[in-house]
Write a protein that holds these residues in place. Structure first.
Motif, PDB file in Angstrom:
ATOM      1  N   MET A  36     -10.993   7.515  -6.836  1.00  0.00           N
ATOM      2  CA  MET A  36     -10.736   8.766  -6.128  1.00  0.00           C
ATOM      3  C   MET A  36      -9.428   9.342  -6.657  1.00  0.00           C
ATOM      4  SD  MET A  36     -12.132  10.682  -4.021  1.00  0.00           S
ATOM      5  CE  MET A  36     -11.503  12.312  -3.704  1.00  0.00           C
ATOM      6  N   LYS A  58      -6.840  13.158  -6.699  1.00  0.00           N
ATOM      7  CA  LYS A  58      -6.562  14.454  -6.073  1.00  0.00           C
ATOM      8  C   LYS A  58      -7.507  15.522  -6.629  1.00  0.00           C
ATOM      9  CE  LYS A  58      -2.565  17.297  -5.026  1.00  0.00           C
ATOM     10  NZ  LYS A  58      -1.197  17.622  -5.403  1.00  0.00           N
ATOM     11  N   LEU A  75     -10.473  15.213  -7.499  1.00  0.00           N
ATOM     12  CA  LEU A  75     -11.834  15.084  -6.977  1.00  0.00           C
ATOM     13  C   LEU A  75     -11.940  15.450  -5.494  1.00  0.00           C
ATOM     14  CD1 LEU A  75     -12.867  11.643  -8.525  1.00  0.00           C
ATOM     15  CD2 LEU A  75     -14.026  13.784  -8.967  1.00  0.00           C
ATOM     16  N   ASP A  76     -10.798  15.554  -4.827  1.00  0.00           N
ATOM     17  CA  ASP A  76     -10.772  15.670  -3.368  1.00  0.00           C
ATOM     18  C   ASP A  76     -11.719  16.753  -2.823  1.00  0.00           C
ATOM     19  OD1 ASP A  76      -8.756  15.086  -0.794  1.00  0.00           O
ATOM     20  OD2 ASP A  76      -9.577  17.109  -0.886  1.00  0.00           O
ATOM     21  N   ARG A  84     -15.281  16.196  -0.808  1.00  0.00           N
ATOM     22  CA  ARG A  84     -15.470  16.658   0.570  1.00  0.00           C
ATOM     23  C   ARG A  84     -16.745  17.492   0.693  1.00  0.00           C
ATOM     24  NH1 ARG A  84     -10.831  16.315   3.998  1.00  0.00           N
ATOM     25  NH2 ARG A  84      -9.191  15.330   2.796  1.00  0.00           N
ATOM     26  N   ASP A  86     -14.518   3.029  -1.918  1.00  0.00           N
ATOM     27  CA  ASP A  86     -13.111   3.272  -2.225  1.00  0.00           C
ATOM     28  C   ASP A  86     -12.383   3.695  -0.949  1.00  0.00           C
ATOM     29  OD1 ASP A  86     -11.074   3.961  -4.532  1.00  0.00           O
ATOM     30  OD2 ASP A  86     -11.016   5.633  -3.122  1.00  0.00           O
ATOM     31  N   PHE A  87     -11.156   3.219  -0.790  1.00  0.00           N
ATOM     32  CA  PHE A  87     -10.400   3.546   0.425  1.00  0.00           C
ATOM     33  C   PHE A  87     -10.053   5.038   0.481  1.00  0.00           C
ATOM     34  CE2 PHE A  87      -9.196  -1.073   0.016  1.00  0.00           C
ATOM     35  CZ  PHE A  87      -9.972  -1.488   1.080  1.00  0.00           C
ATOM     36  N   GLY A  88      -9.929   5.666  -0.672  1.00  0.00           N
ATOM     37  CA  GLY A  88      -9.659   7.102  -0.710  1.00  0.00           C
ATOM     38  C   GLY A  88     -10.832   7.891  -0.153  1.00  0.00           C
ATOM     39  N   SER A 131     -10.998   7.575   3.499  1.00  0.00           N
ATOM     40  CA  SER A 131     -10.063   8.439   4.231  1.00  0.00           C
ATOM     41  C   SER A 131     -10.625   9.852   4.360  1.00  0.00           C
ATOM     42  CB  SER A 131      -8.695   8.446   3.547  1.00  0.00           C
ATOM     43  OG  SER A 131      -8.745   9.224   2.381  1.00  0.00           O
ATOM     44  N   ILE A 132     -11.330  10.315   3.329  1.00  0.00           N
ATOM     45  CA  ILE A 132     -11.957  11.654   3.409  1.00  0.00           C
ATOM     46  C   ILE A 132     -13.002  11.661   4.512  1.00  0.00           C
ATOM     47  CG2 ILE A 132     -13.526  13.236   2.195  1.00  0.00           C
ATOM     48  CD1 ILE A 132     -12.104  12.633  -0.355  1.00  0.00           C
ATOM     49  N   SER A 135      -7.514   4.831  -9.736  1.00  0.00           N
ATOM     50  CA  SER A 135      -8.121   5.079  -8.418  1.00  0.00           C
ATOM     51  C   SER A 135      -7.048   5.280  -7.345  1.00  0.00           C
ATOM     52  CB  SER A 135      -9.003   3.901  -8.031  1.00  0.00           C
ATOM     53  OG  SER A 135      -8.261   2.708  -8.073  1.00  0.00           O
ATOM     54  N   HIS A 139      -4.523   7.457  -7.749  1.00  0.00           N
ATOM     55  CA  HIS A 139      -3.913   8.785  -7.887  1.00  0.00           C
ATOM     56  C   HIS A 139      -4.402   9.715  -6.779  1.00  0.00           C
ATOM     57  CE1 HIS A 139      -2.404   7.539 -11.808  1.00  0.00           C
ATOM     58  NE2 HIS A 139      -1.565   8.532 -11.671  1.00  0.00           N
ATOM     59  N   TYR A 140      -4.251   9.225  -5.585  1.00  0.00           N
ATOM     60  CA  TYR A 140      -4.718   9.964  -4.422  1.00  0.00           C
ATOM     61  C   TYR A 140      -3.829   9.534  -3.263  1.00  0.00           C
ATOM     62  CZ  TYR A 140      -8.106  11.964  -1.174  1.00  0.00           C
ATOM     63  OH  TYR A 140      -8.710  12.727  -0.219  1.00  0.00           O
ATOM     64  N   PRO A 161      -3.778   9.696   0.053  1.00  0.00           N
ATOM     65  CA  PRO A 161      -4.267   8.886   1.180  1.00  0.00           C
ATOM     66  C   PRO A 161      -4.485   7.412   0.810  1.00  0.00           C
ATOM     67  CG  PRO A 161      -5.438  10.963   1.105  1.00  0.00           C
ATOM     68  CD  PRO A 161      -4.607  10.903  -0.136  1.00  0.00           C
ATOM     69  N   THR A 162      -4.902   7.139  -0.436  1.00  0.00           N
ATOM     70  CA  THR A 162      -5.104   5.743  -0.846  1.00  0.00           C
ATOM     71  C   THR A 162      -3.757   5.027  -0.891  1.00  0.00           C
ATOM     72  OG1 THR A 162      -6.873   6.594  -2.250  1.00  0.00           O
ATOM     73  CG2 THR A 162      -6.290   4.281  -2.533  1.00  0.00           C
TER      74      THR A 162
END
Lengths: 411, 306
Positions: free
Chosen positions: A107, A109, A111-112, A116, A134-136, A139-140, B159, B161-162, B164-165
């Motif tokens: 994940m 930024k 791709l955010d 979504r 993935d934890f990212g 979170s989404i 992975s 580069h976000y 929230p992670t």
């Protein structure tokens, strides 16, 4: 008639049944099948899948971003959300749940926004659960206030009950385990965790830990490596780079080639013989791998495992029953027939030059089927080489077909 | 390059047994990392860990502990190790399995550090970059080449580069992370420094794949993981595959496959610019760094590039 039998057996989905002559109760696991087209979905639902899972290609510029099989366009993905909607409608009419994989282990930024809108689009089509890796991405999903159940992907590499319980605390309602576990290890995890456990049961038993493997299968370079095999006119099968032949040298002596073998090939394929054990252990789901397979293969794999689970139900969970074991034998013949059909479908097959290793064995089996030499290609390719999921960790499939002596190398 | 950045750079030597530890302690390194990164069957016993800790403290070096991905059996053993280390004070523990996230809060004094196996970096793929170039080489895929520009940066990111992670891991107390020597990715490593994380970079070996069905053990005829004679302590293999146009060159060491990258002056400068604070040299047969002399050679050659 077959259809009626499945309808009857579906009454036992996820039901707890009493084992004959004993107090132990056995839960029959759900069967999860992969799909990559509407036709495939119709096929696996007809074959008796309890749930189906699929991915959808993310439209736009990011379709070029392909790590394993997504988010970019690949044969493993549904091409559009409309196709997903069609599948969801059909599946729900047949009381089958549809799960969408948003399980890239990546994940960023960049791709955010896309991710979504991708998740929202999937939910708008009415999917029943999401597989997350993935934890990212998690979170989404929490940010979006999604209320569908979440399934922890194999990309979290859950190999112990602490990991499973941790994922449970994060809100995952099911956890898919890593493939590289033994039956004993799976049993320990199931016994100590509060979250239902799912395992892979057929195809795609990677040689390496999936989340840590960077042998990407798709792309021009993999084609140049010769890692893509065209099975028939319409179906391409990707042969993973780990099953290729490598020249092996000692690092201290780069002049002397020790051998040329598929040294990284520990690929496993089938768990038919282990299903009774997995049922006894108490896994809650059996997941068939193969979103990139043809609709015909997806249907046959589902049918084979459905029949076995139904036989176990009929035998009231007595998994060591002779009838269960006989059923396994007959189902292996079914898989043999699938291989034969594929060989015949690929009628321009020439005599392969290399007949060793997994790739060579597949080519040879197909050639021999066409020549009428072999009747049991599946057995020859997978059973004979003991390519069983959840078998011993140090199994050596390639060892049976090469001439070097490991004892010489020990020194 | 400014000597300021260079002076904050620490050298760690990573080892998995006492013999190598003795060599590591005699080098010019600042820290020692003890434990297995990839293979759970190489996790030391508690007794060995205690000896290693004492030896390191006696030698006046900092002691860090590294853990691999583990099954239940191994995680139970490692929990004993963590209890021991927690009693000793603030020790950095490099975590490579998410199972530890469930128990970390029990060990308040330990400093968790994110291991390489918990971070996904697409650029570890040995051929993705050449893949993209081949699109251009063949010319007919001009559209693909243009599209590639949009995703090129993604391949060089990780992975993490976000935000929230990062926040997620920080909640569990993580203060740093391990990354690889992939020069194309160095500009992106600055993101972690900006997020307040310590960046440690492993020199030379980039892990391409890891397995539990150990390729070395299977190749050398080992039968059982519990009784493995650990041939990887001294042996590693070079693997070559001749493709139609290109040859893949990989290194098999134990249950992991690596590609090898040699540090250059330009890379070292870029890495310093990104703000990395630690360089990790793993003692292993692939780079022939099995003695104190070889490790010192590597350290001094990198220092000369500062």
């Amino acid at each position: 008639m077959e259809k009626r039998l499945y309808d009857k057996c579906h009454l036992f989905w996820g039901e707890v049944i009493l084992a004959r002559g004993g107090r132990k109760r056995i839960r029959i696991p759900k069967l999860l099948s992969p799909v990559n087209s509407f036709e495939g979905a119709v096929g696996v639902i007809r074959a008796g899948a309890d749930e189906i899972y699929c991915g959808v290609a993310i439209p736009g510029k990011l379709k070029n971003f392909t790590i394993y099989r997504g988010p970019g366009a690949s044969p493993a993905q549904l091409p559009t959300y409309d196709e997903l909607g069609k599948i969801v409608n059909y599946a729900h009419r047949h009381n089958v749940k549809v799960i969408v994989t948003v399980n890239e282990p990546f994940m960023s930024k960049v791709l955010d926004k896309t991710m979504r809108s991708h998740i929202r689009s999937c939910l708008d089509e009415g999917v029943d659960a999401l597989i997350v890796g993935d934890f990212g991405v998690l979170s989404i999903i929490k940010d979006l206030g999604v209320d569908v159940p979440l399934i922890a992907s194999t990309y979290f590499v859950s190999m112990n009950y602490e990991a499973v319980n941790f994922l449970g605390k994060l809100g995952f309602s099911r956890v898919i385990l890593e493939r590289h576990l033994t039956l004993q290890e799976i049993s320990e995890i199931v016994n100590h965790s509060n979250v239902p456990i799912e395992v892979f049961c057929h195809a795609g038993g990677c040689s390496n830990i999936n989340a840590n493997c960077y042998f990407y299968h798709y792309g021009i370079f993999s084609k140049l490596l010769g890692s893509e095999l065209r099975v028939s006119k319409h179906v391409k099968s990707v042969i993973a780079p780990c099953t290729l032949f490598y020249d092996v040298y000692d690092v201290n002596d780069e002049e002397t080639k020790l051998c040329n073998i598929p040294i990284l090939d520990a690929f496993t394929f089938c768990s038919l013989c282990h299903i009774p054990a997995l049922v006894r252990i108490g896994v809650s789901g059996l997941k068939i791998v193969g979103r990139f397979k043809s609709a015909q293969e997806q249907e046959i794999y589902t049918l084979v495992y459905r029949e076995l689970l139904d036989t176990i139900v009929k035998e009231r969970g007595n998994v060591n029953n002779k009838r269960v074991l006989d059923k396994i034998k007959s189902l292996r013949r079914r898989l043999d027939k699938l291989e034969i059909d594929r060989a015949i479908g690929n009628s321009d097959e020439k005599k392969p030059k290399i007949m060793k290793g997994l790739n060579g064995r597949i080519k040879r089996a197909r050639y021999e089927v066409l020549q009428g030499i072999t009747k049991f290609p599946f057995r020859d390719i997978y059973c004979e080489q003991k390519r069983c999921l959840y078998g011993p960790l140090f199994n050596v499939p390639y060892k049976h077909f090469t001439s070097w002596d490991p004892r010489k190398l020990q020194s | 390059m400014g000597s300021k950045e260079a002076s904050v750079m620490k050298f760690s030597v990573q080892v998995d047994d006492l013999k190598l530890l003795n060599e590591a302690l005699a080098t010019e390194c600042d820290k020692v990392r003890f434990g297995a990164e990839f293979c759970e069957w190489k996790v030391p016993s508690l007794k060995t860990l205690k000896t290693a800790y004492d030896l390191t403290v006696d030698a006046g070096k900092q002691f860090d502990y590294i853990t691999p991905r583990c099954s239940d059996k191994t995680i139970k053993r490692i929990l004993d190790h963590l209890s021991f280390l927690n009693d000793k004070g603030e020790i950095k523990v490099i975590i490579n399995d998410i199972g530890f996230l469930n128990v970390l809060k029990r060990y308040e004094r330990l400093i968790p550090h994110l291991g390489r196996q918990l971070i996904h970096i697409p650029a570890r793929c040995p051929w993705f970059y050449r893949d993209s170039r081949s699109f251009i080489f063949f010319g007919f895929m001009i559209k693909a080449a243009i599209m590639r520009r949009h995703v090129k940066d993604l391949y060089n990111q990780t992975s993490l580069h976000y935000e929230p992670t990062i926040r997620f891991y920080k909640e569990y107390g993580f203060r740093g992370l391990d990354l690889d020597w992939i020069p194309r990715c160095f500009p992106h490593y600055k993101f972690f420094v900006d997020q307040g994380l310590d960046v440690a970079v492993h020199t030379h070996l980039v892990p391409v794949t890891v397995t539990r069905k150990c390729h070395t053990a299977r190749f050398l005829g080992e039968k059982n993981p519990q009784n493995c004679s650990k041939p990887c302590n001294t042996r590693a293999f070079l693997l070559k595959h001749e493709g139609v146009f290109m040859t893949v060159k990989l290194f098999l060491h134990g249950n992991a496959v690596f590609t090898l990258t040699q540090p250059t002056k330009k890379d070292v400068k870029n890495l310093l610019r990104a703000g990395a604070t630690e360089l990790v040299i793993t003692m292993n047969p692939v780079t022939n760094t099995l003695s104190r002399e070889r490790v010192n050679e590597v350290i001094s050659s990198i220092k000369q590039m500062f």
